[in-house]
Write an enzyme that holds these catalytic residues in place. Structure first.
Site, PDB file in Angstrom:
ATOM      1  N   ARG A  83       0.841  -1.202   0.000  1.00 45.15           N
ATOM      2  CA  ARG A  83       0.000   0.000   0.000  1.00 45.15           C
ATOM      3  C   ARG A  83       0.870   1.244   0.000  1.00 45.15           C
ATOM      4  O   ARG A  83       1.973   1.256   0.565  1.00 45.15           O
ATOM      5  CB  ARG A  83      -0.891   0.025   1.240  1.00 45.15           C
ATOM      6  CG  ARG A  83      -1.923  -1.063   1.254  1.00 45.15           C
ATOM      7  CD  ARG A  83      -2.805  -0.921   2.494  1.00 45.15           C
ATOM      8  NE  ARG A  83      -2.025  -0.927   3.717  1.00 45.15           N
ATOM      9  CZ  ARG A  83      -1.967  -1.951   4.574  1.00 45.15           C
ATOM     10  NH1 ARG A  83      -2.635  -3.045   4.336  1.00 45.15           N
ATOM     11  NH2 ARG A  83      -1.250  -1.881   5.664  1.00 45.15           N
ATOM     12  N   ARG A 141       3.504   4.208 -16.232  1.00 44.65           N
ATOM     13  CA  ARG A 141       3.870   3.694 -17.557  1.00 44.65           C
ATOM     14  C   ARG A 141       5.074   4.411 -18.163  1.00 44.65           C
ATOM     15  O   ARG A 141       5.756   3.867 -19.014  1.00 44.65           O
ATOM     16  CB  ARG A 141       2.681   3.804 -18.507  1.00 44.65           C
ATOM     17  CG  ARG A 141       1.574   2.854 -18.166  1.00 44.65           C
ATOM     18  CD  ARG A 141       0.475   2.887 -19.228  1.00 44.65           C
ATOM     19  NE  ARG A 141      -0.688   2.209 -18.725  1.00 44.65           N
ATOM     20  CZ  ARG A 141      -1.811   2.824 -18.326  1.00 44.65           C
ATOM     21  NH1 ARG A 141      -1.905   4.127 -18.386  1.00 44.65           N
ATOM     22  NH2 ARG A 141      -2.819   2.126 -17.870  1.00 44.65           N
ATOM     23  N   CYS A 143      -6.594   2.940 -13.131  1.00 48.76           N
ATOM     24  CA  CYS A 143      -6.991   4.059 -12.275  1.00 48.76           C
ATOM     25  C   CYS A 143      -8.478   3.994 -11.961  1.00 48.76           C
ATOM     26  O   CYS A 143      -9.271   3.506 -12.767  1.00 48.76           O
ATOM     27  CB  CYS A 143      -6.717   5.387 -12.967  1.00 48.76           C
ATOM     28  SG  CYS A 143      -4.995   5.784 -13.193  1.00 48.76           S
ATOM     29  N   GLU A 171     -11.649   7.125  -5.561  1.00 52.41           N
ATOM     30  CA  GLU A 171     -11.992   6.726  -4.194  1.00 52.41           C
ATOM     31  C   GLU A 171     -13.451   7.088  -3.918  1.00 52.41           C
ATOM     32  O   GLU A 171     -14.027   7.946  -4.594  1.00 52.41           O
ATOM     33  CB  GLU A 171     -11.128   7.501  -3.179  1.00 52.41           C
ATOM     34  CG  GLU A 171      -9.771   6.940  -2.938  1.00 52.41           C
ATOM     35  CD  GLU A 171      -9.789   5.616  -2.195  1.00 52.41           C
ATOM     36  OE1 GLU A 171     -10.556   5.437  -1.227  1.00 52.41           O
ATOM     37  OE2 GLU A 171      -9.014   4.753  -2.594  1.00 52.41           O
ATOM     38  N   ARG A 218      -3.934   7.134  -3.927  1.00 48.63           N
ATOM     39  CA  ARG A 218      -3.652   5.882  -3.215  1.00 48.63           C
ATOM     40  C   ARG A 218      -3.232   4.827  -4.228  1.00 48.63           C
ATOM     41  O   ARG A 218      -3.718   4.816  -5.356  1.00 48.63           O
ATOM     42  CB  ARG A 218      -4.886   5.413  -2.449  1.00 48.63           C
ATOM     43  CG  ARG A 218      -5.245   6.279  -1.266  1.00 48.63           C
ATOM     44  CD  ARG A 218      -6.549   5.789  -0.638  1.00 48.63           C
ATOM     45  NE  ARG A 218      -6.885   6.476   0.577  1.00 48.63           N
ATOM     46  CZ  ARG A 218      -7.572   7.623   0.639  1.00 48.63           C
ATOM     47  NH1 ARG A 218      -7.990   8.202  -0.472  1.00 48.63           N
ATOM     48  NH2 ARG A 218      -7.863   8.176   1.801  1.00 48.63           N
ATOM     49  N   TYR A 225       3.822   6.027   2.789  1.00 50.52           N
ATOM     50  CA  TYR A 225       2.884   7.145   2.852  1.00 50.52           C
ATOM     51  C   TYR A 225       3.683   8.439   2.839  1.00 50.52           C
ATOM     52  O   TYR A 225       4.588   8.612   3.657  1.00 50.52           O
ATOM     53  CB  TYR A 225       2.013   7.046   4.107  1.00 50.52           C
ATOM     54  CG  TYR A 225       1.075   5.869   4.024  1.00 50.52           C
ATOM     55  CD1 TYR A 225      -0.200   6.024   3.513  1.00 50.52           C
ATOM     56  CD2 TYR A 225       1.486   4.595   4.403  1.00 50.52           C
ATOM     57  CE1 TYR A 225      -1.057   4.934   3.382  1.00 50.52           C
ATOM     58  CE2 TYR A 225       0.648   3.500   4.285  1.00 50.52           C
ATOM     59  CZ  TYR A 225      -0.619   3.684   3.774  1.00 50.52           C
ATOM     60  OH  TYR A 225      -1.461   2.599   3.638  1.00 50.52           O
ATOM     61  N   ARG A 277      -2.258   6.330   7.744  1.00 46.80           N
ATOM     62  CA  ARG A 277      -1.792   5.143   8.460  1.00 46.80           C
ATOM     63  C   ARG A 277      -0.524   5.466   9.252  1.00 46.80           C
ATOM     64  O   ARG A 277       0.557   4.970   8.930  1.00 46.80           O
ATOM     65  CB  ARG A 277      -1.516   4.002   7.473  1.00 46.80           C
ATOM     66  CG  ARG A 277      -2.728   3.363   6.824  1.00 46.80           C
ATOM     67  CD  ARG A 277      -3.699   2.722   7.800  1.00 46.80           C
ATOM     68  NE  ARG A 277      -3.140   1.720   8.665  1.00 46.80           N
ATOM     69  CZ  ARG A 277      -3.137   0.415   8.422  1.00 46.80           C
ATOM     70  NH1 ARG A 277      -3.700  -0.054   7.323  1.00 46.80           N
ATOM     71  NH2 ARG A 277      -2.596  -0.428   9.282  1.00 46.80           N
TER      72      ARG A 277
END
Length: 120
Positions: A6, A62, A74, A77, A89, A107, A115
Site C-alpha cells: 500500500r 507507464r 486508475c 476513491e 492511493r 505514505y 496510516r
C-alpha cells in the site's frame, strides 16, 4: 507468493505535472523499499480522490523506464465527507518471498495521516 504493497501521497493542487510527479515518486519509493523490479509486479491499482481530474496517475507509472508492461488501472476513491483531499492511493501487487509483516508500505506528504502506524 503475491503480496500487496500500500501507498499514498497527496498533491497541493490538481495539476497534471504535480499529479504525475508525486505518483512517480510514490511508485519508485514503494518499489525501492520492497526491493521490487517491474517484472516482479503483477498489477497496480491507483485511486484518486474525486478532486483530482487533471491527469491519469497511471501515465506516471507507464512512463518509468522498464514499467511499460506493468498492468495499471486508475479509479476514484469513495467521496466520503471530511476525508483527506487531493490524495492518490496505490495498491501494488508484487511477487515476493517476503512475509506479510516485512512489506514496507509508503505514505508521503499529508497521506502520512492515513496510516501513522505504518509510517517509518
Amino acid at each position: 507468493m503475491i503480496r500487496g504493497v500500500r501507498g499514498a501521497t497527496t498533491v497541493t493542487a490538481d495539476s497534471n505535472e504535480e499529479v504525475l510527479l508525486e505518483t512517480s515518486r510514490l511508485v519508485q519509493e514503494m518499489a525501492k523499499a520492497n526491493d521490487v523490479q517491474p517484472e516482479d509486479i503483477a498489477s497496480v491499482i491507483i485511486s484518486t480522490t474525486t478532486d483530482i481530474t487533471s491527469a491519469f496517475p497511471a501515465r506516471a507509472v507507464r512512463s518509468l523506464e522498464g514499467w511499460t508492461y506493468v498492468p495499471v488501472m486508475c479509479t476514484h476513491e469513495m467521496d466520503v465527507p471530511n476525508s483527506l483531499e487531493k490524495c492518490v492511493r496505490l495498491l501494488m501487487h508484487i511477487n515476493t518471498e517476503k512475509n506479510q509483516q516485512d512489506i514496507e508500505h509508503i505514505y508521503l506528504n499529508n497521506a502520512v495521516t492515513l496510516r501513522p502506524d505504518l509510517v517509518k
